[in-house]
Design an enzyme around this catalytic site. Structure first.
Site, PDB file in Angstrom:
ATOM      1  N   SER A  19     -31.324 -48.847  20.722  1.00  0.00           N
ATOM      2  CA  SER A  19     -32.426 -48.077  21.301  1.00  0.00           C
ATOM      3  C   SER A  19     -33.615 -49.021  21.434  1.00  0.00           C
ATOM      4  O   SER A  19     -33.492 -50.055  22.084  1.00  0.00           O
ATOM      5  CB  SER A  19     -32.736 -46.852  20.429  1.00  0.00           C
ATOM      6  OG  SER A  19     -33.738 -46.051  21.024  1.00  0.00           O
ATOM      7  N   HIS A  46     -30.528 -46.332  24.773  1.00  0.00           N
ATOM      8  CA  HIS A  46     -31.430 -45.258  25.188  1.00  0.00           C
ATOM      9  C   HIS A  46     -32.361 -45.786  26.273  1.00  0.00           C
ATOM     10  O   HIS A  46     -33.075 -46.766  26.074  1.00  0.00           O
ATOM     11  CB  HIS A  46     -32.236 -44.742  23.996  1.00  0.00           C
ATOM     12  CG  HIS A  46     -31.376 -44.149  22.923  1.00  0.00           C
ATOM     13  ND1 HIS A  46     -31.762 -44.079  21.605  1.00  0.00           N
ATOM     14  CD2 HIS A  46     -30.129 -43.609  22.973  1.00  0.00           C
ATOM     15  CE1 HIS A  46     -30.796 -43.505  20.895  1.00  0.00           C
ATOM     16  NE2 HIS A  46     -29.793 -43.220  21.710  1.00  0.00           N
ATOM     17  N   ASP A 139     -29.640 -41.791  15.620  1.00  0.00           N
ATOM     18  CA  ASP A 139     -28.468 -41.732  16.496  1.00  0.00           C
ATOM     19  C   ASP A 139     -27.462 -42.817  16.095  1.00  0.00           C
ATOM     20  O   ASP A 139     -27.835 -43.967  15.876  1.00  0.00           O
ATOM     21  CB  ASP A 139     -28.897 -41.924  17.950  1.00  0.00           C
ATOM     22  CG  ASP A 139     -27.777 -41.601  18.929  1.00  0.00           C
ATOM     23  OD1 ASP A 139     -26.906 -40.783  18.571  1.00  0.00           O
ATOM     24  OD2 ASP A 139     -27.794 -42.154  20.039  1.00  0.00           O
TER      25      ASP A 139
END
Length: 199
Positions: A19, A46, A139
């Site tokens: 991310s 992401h 995540d």
């Protein structure tokens, strides 16, 4: 796979999640891999869905592997990186068949590392490697647990070396991690794992 080989004798896929700070992390790992890698690499990074993404173009300049945005119902090939498009979950089915979905957000994100890892665990079991790089949030943590519970191998970037430690910390906190490594050492371990059983 040869029918005489136990299923767990080799790895057939690498799944990577990142991310915040992930472009640098991915470039470092993928840049140390090459097109001869005998497995595909599936990536969830992401991304802001409001902008056209150039991640595939950026990473293509950093690695000798093929790099592309994943397409629905596409079958994976070794030595190629498949990146989840913005705002789509990336899943894989047995035989390396990719699926893209726009089902609900998971932990406020889409694409979700958890969903990718869980699908990798289901499709590949002990033949899967999951890798968590820099990022905020949690995540990937549930997903690495799924991969490990199916006999797969989990690699996590050392949270102390990560630009953002949230995702690596959450993954390590599961107690389901095989390797915690500085960013620069991850690619060598991936290469060693996937090539070891193919000599």
């Amino acid at each position: 796979m040869q029918p005489t080989e136990p299923a767990s004798d080799r790895f057939d896929v690498v799944a990577v999640a990142s991310s915040a700070g992930g472009i640098h992390g991915l470039a470092t790992v993928l840049g140390a891999l090459d097109a001869e890698l005998p497995v595909p690499v599936l990536v969830v990074q992401h991304l802001d869905p409001r902008h056209r993404t150039v991640i595939a173009d950026v990473l293509r300049r950093r690695t000798k592997m093929g790099v592309k945005l994943a397409e629905d119902h596409e079958r994976t090939s070794p030595g190629t990186v498949y990146i989840a498009p913005p705002d789509r979950h990336l899943l894989v089915r047995p035989g390396g068949l990719l699926t893209l979905t726009d089902s609900e957000l998971v932990h406020f994100v889409r694409p979700s590392a958890d969903l990718l890892f869980e699908s990798v665990a289901g499709a590949y079991g002990p033949q899967a490697i999951a890798c968590v790089l820099t990022g905020t949030g949690r995540d990937g943590a549930m997903g690495v647990s799924a991969v490990k519970s199916r006999g797969g191998t989990v690699i996590v970037q050392d949270p102390q070396s990560a630009e953002f430690s949230g995702m690596p910390d959450a993954a390590v906190g599961t107690g389901m991690v095989d390797f915690v490594l500085p960013l620069e050492e991850i690619a060598a371990v991936i290469r060693g794992l996937v090539e070891a059983k193919r000599q």
